[in-house]
Motif scaffolding. Structure first.
Motif, PDB file in Angstrom:
ATOM      1  N   ARG A  25       0.764  -1.173  -0.182  1.00 19.90           N
ATOM      2  CA  ARG A  25      -0.030  -0.158   0.031  1.00 19.90           C
ATOM      3  C   ARG A  25       0.993   1.178   0.148  1.00 19.90           C
ATOM      4  N   GLU A  26       1.939   1.084   0.776  1.00 16.87           N
ATOM      5  CA  GLU A  26       2.761   2.382   0.801  1.00 16.87           C
ATOM      6  C   GLU A  26       3.443   2.522  -0.516  1.00 16.87           C
ATOM      7  N   GLU A  27       4.080   1.365  -1.004  1.00 21.34           N
ATOM      8  CA  GLU A  27       4.544   1.753  -2.232  1.00 21.34           C
ATOM      9  C   GLU A  27       3.931   2.242  -3.402  1.00 21.34           C
ATOM     10  N   LEU A  28       2.615   1.734  -3.361  1.00 19.32           N
ATOM     11  CA  LEU A  28       1.687   2.276  -4.434  1.00 19.32           C
ATOM     12  C   LEU A  28       1.302   3.724  -4.214  1.00 19.32           C
ATOM     13  N   ARG A  29       1.177   4.049  -2.871  1.00 22.50           N
ATOM     14  CA  ARG A  29       1.169   5.602  -2.507  1.00 22.50           C
ATOM     15  C   ARG A  29       2.142   6.388  -2.945  1.00 22.50           C
ATOM     16  N   GLY A  32       1.992   7.042  -6.518  1.00 19.86           N
ATOM     17  CA  GLY A  32       0.819   7.923  -7.068  1.00 19.86           C
ATOM     18  C   GLY A  32      -0.267   6.797  -7.692  1.00 19.86           C
ATOM     19  N   VAL A  33      -0.334   5.456  -7.212  1.00 21.43           N
ATOM     20  CA  VAL A  33      -1.231   4.568  -7.918  1.00 21.43           C
ATOM     21  C   VAL A  33      -2.195   4.339  -6.690  1.00 21.43           C
ATOM     22  N   TYR A  34      -3.588   4.501  -7.013  1.00 13.28           N
ATOM     23  CA  TYR A  34      -4.655   4.103  -6.053  1.00 13.28           C
ATOM     24  C   TYR A  34      -5.300   2.700  -6.633  1.00 13.28           C
ATOM     25  N   ILE A  63      -6.549   4.449 -16.235  1.00 14.63           N
ATOM     26  CA  ILE A  63      -7.035   3.320 -15.414  1.00 14.63           C
ATOM     27  C   ILE A  63      -6.581   1.788 -16.077  1.00 14.63           C
ATOM     28  N   ALA A  64      -6.044   0.843 -15.126  1.00 20.64           N
ATOM     29  CA  ALA A  64      -5.706  -0.490 -15.793  1.00 20.64           C
ATOM     30  C   ALA A  64      -6.552  -1.412 -14.878  1.00 20.64           C
ATOM     31  N   VAL A  65      -6.642  -2.448 -15.361  1.00 21.85           N
ATOM     32  CA  VAL A  65      -7.584  -3.361 -14.683  1.00 21.85           C
ATOM     33  C   VAL A  65      -6.951  -4.959 -14.645  1.00 21.85           C
ATOM     34  N   ALA A 113       3.308   2.265 -13.898  1.00 21.71           N
ATOM     35  CA  ALA A 113       4.026   3.607 -13.926  1.00 21.71           C
ATOM     36  C   ALA A 113       3.223   4.578 -14.566  1.00 21.71           C
ATOM     37  N   ASP A 114       2.279   4.675 -15.530  1.00 19.33           N
ATOM     38  CA  ASP A 114       1.428   5.601 -16.066  1.00 19.33           C
ATOM     39  C   ASP A 114      -0.047   5.274 -15.628  1.00 19.33           C
ATOM     40  N   VAL A 115      -0.096   4.745 -14.393  1.00 18.04           N
ATOM     41  CA  VAL A 115      -1.594   4.387 -14.193  1.00 18.04           C
ATOM     42  C   VAL A 115      -1.974   5.400 -12.855  1.00 18.04           C
ATOM     43  N   ASP A 116      -3.232   5.741 -12.891  1.00 20.05           N
ATOM     44  CA  ASP A 116      -3.360   6.645 -11.623  1.00 20.05           C
ATOM     45  C   ASP A 116      -4.446   5.705 -10.677  1.00 20.05           C
TER      46      ASP A 116
END
Lengths: 224, 224
Positions: A25-29, A32-34, A63-65, A113-116
């Motif tokens: 979770r911290e890595e993602l934060r 900047g990835v939710y 967005i990516a899934v 890398a390019d995902v919000d």
């Protein structure tokens, strides 16, 4: 039919999933990835809901899934064809849930890398996925009208761990004995802070509210 | 509301569940008890189907039911109130399935000396219960129309281990994109010998065919 990347998920070797999930979770934060972890029973409409929502949001958010399934690639292909966004399939090899390490394997393959907003469509199961923190920013679930409004009484943990409950298939409310008010009351017995949004993924009704919730969430996440 | 016996199931200590299940099956056969393991997703209509079926059969067969749930006693109470037969609740304490030893704990509490047909309503879950032989004479499952006809593609093991698939909620077929023929074809891809019976537990349509199947099964079991 156009192909999608299919990842065969390996069983985790980490013993402390909660710690691993906090780390992820911290890595993602920091990147900047939710990450949204979307759970439900089989057939509640996860994929249809995602298609509707992504088409409302894809010009605002990148967005990516990840579509987790025991077998079959149909969901990832559906998402890719209907929205054009990046979508991969995770095969769990019979496993009934994903934990943080398994989610990490998926995120590595997804390349964020390019995902919000990354969305994990978890295995269709109201029991096991609730027991494993995936490292997601938030947990959400879909309960569909035909399943009945008593489900928060029967699957307490799932409703306790979810920040958002979407009540899907509201178009068939006239044909089922489903009480939205009672359902909301039961959801709040499990988690008083949970947001409840009735939607109909088939017609699109209410999906804009889910999309708004996501925009706010991603915004808050990136600015924390 | 009238109370029912509630059993808190303990985790099994046996390592070889398959062997334990075979032993339980033989014990039940020697006692003349047929055990049906009924599985499905949450909200597919297991309890409603059982009530309809038991009311058709209770003068022909001595029936008793074990309702497994993570929490809540509502199903066992419903069965008892609607049919008058012996019904107990098994609490799995968060566990997502039952194995043979857990089923044995339930049968011991149920007391089956005077029972022809014992029914185990398993935890609502299309994944984990399929992985554990409960020692039942037969496995059956319910797939409901709102869940979609593609489920045998996504939950292969569940459909492979079931001898009978009931397709429930046929009354709402006009409101869902569900193809019974295609579903039957997918079921037979997983298990060519599976019997498929469309039913509507709410109206009773088709439930007589399930009841006949059960009568034949119990009869064959007792005379083998």
């Amino acid at each position: 039919m156009d192909g999608v990347k299919v990842i065969e998920i390996k069983k985790s070797v980490f013993e402390d999933n909660n710690k691993d999930a906090d780390n992820l979770r911290e890595e993602l934060r920091s990147k900047g990835v939710y990450l949204l972890n979307l759970m439900s029973s089989p057939g509640s409409g996860k994929t249809t809901t995602l298609i509707r929502t992504i088409n409302l949001l894809k010009d605002k958010l990148r967005i990516a899934v990840m579509e987790a399934d025991i077998d079959s690639d149909v969901d990832a292909i559906k998402i890719k064809e209907a929205t054009g966004i990046k979508s991969i399939q995770l095969h769990t090899g019979g496993m009934c849930h994903l934990d943080a390490e398994m989610t990490r394997q998926g995120l590595d393959a997804l390349e964020t890398a390019d995902v919000d907003l990354a969305i994990l469509e978890n295995v269709g199961n109201l029991v096991c996925p609730a027991e494993f923190d995936t490292g997601a920013s938030r947990n959400a679930m879909i309960l569909s009208v035909p399943e009945g409004h008593d489900k928060p009484l029967k699957y307490p943990l799932m409703f306790s761990v979810c920040d958002l409950v979407l009540i899907n298939k509201t178009d068939v409310l006239p044909y089922f004995d489903f009480d939205i008010e009672k359902c909301t009351e039961y959801v709040h017995m499990r988690n008083p802070k949970a947001t409840v949004i009735p939607i109909c993924a088939k017609t699109g009704e209410g999906v804009d509210r889910f999309a708004e919730w996501l925009v706010e969430e991603v915004d808050t996440w990136k600015n924390q």
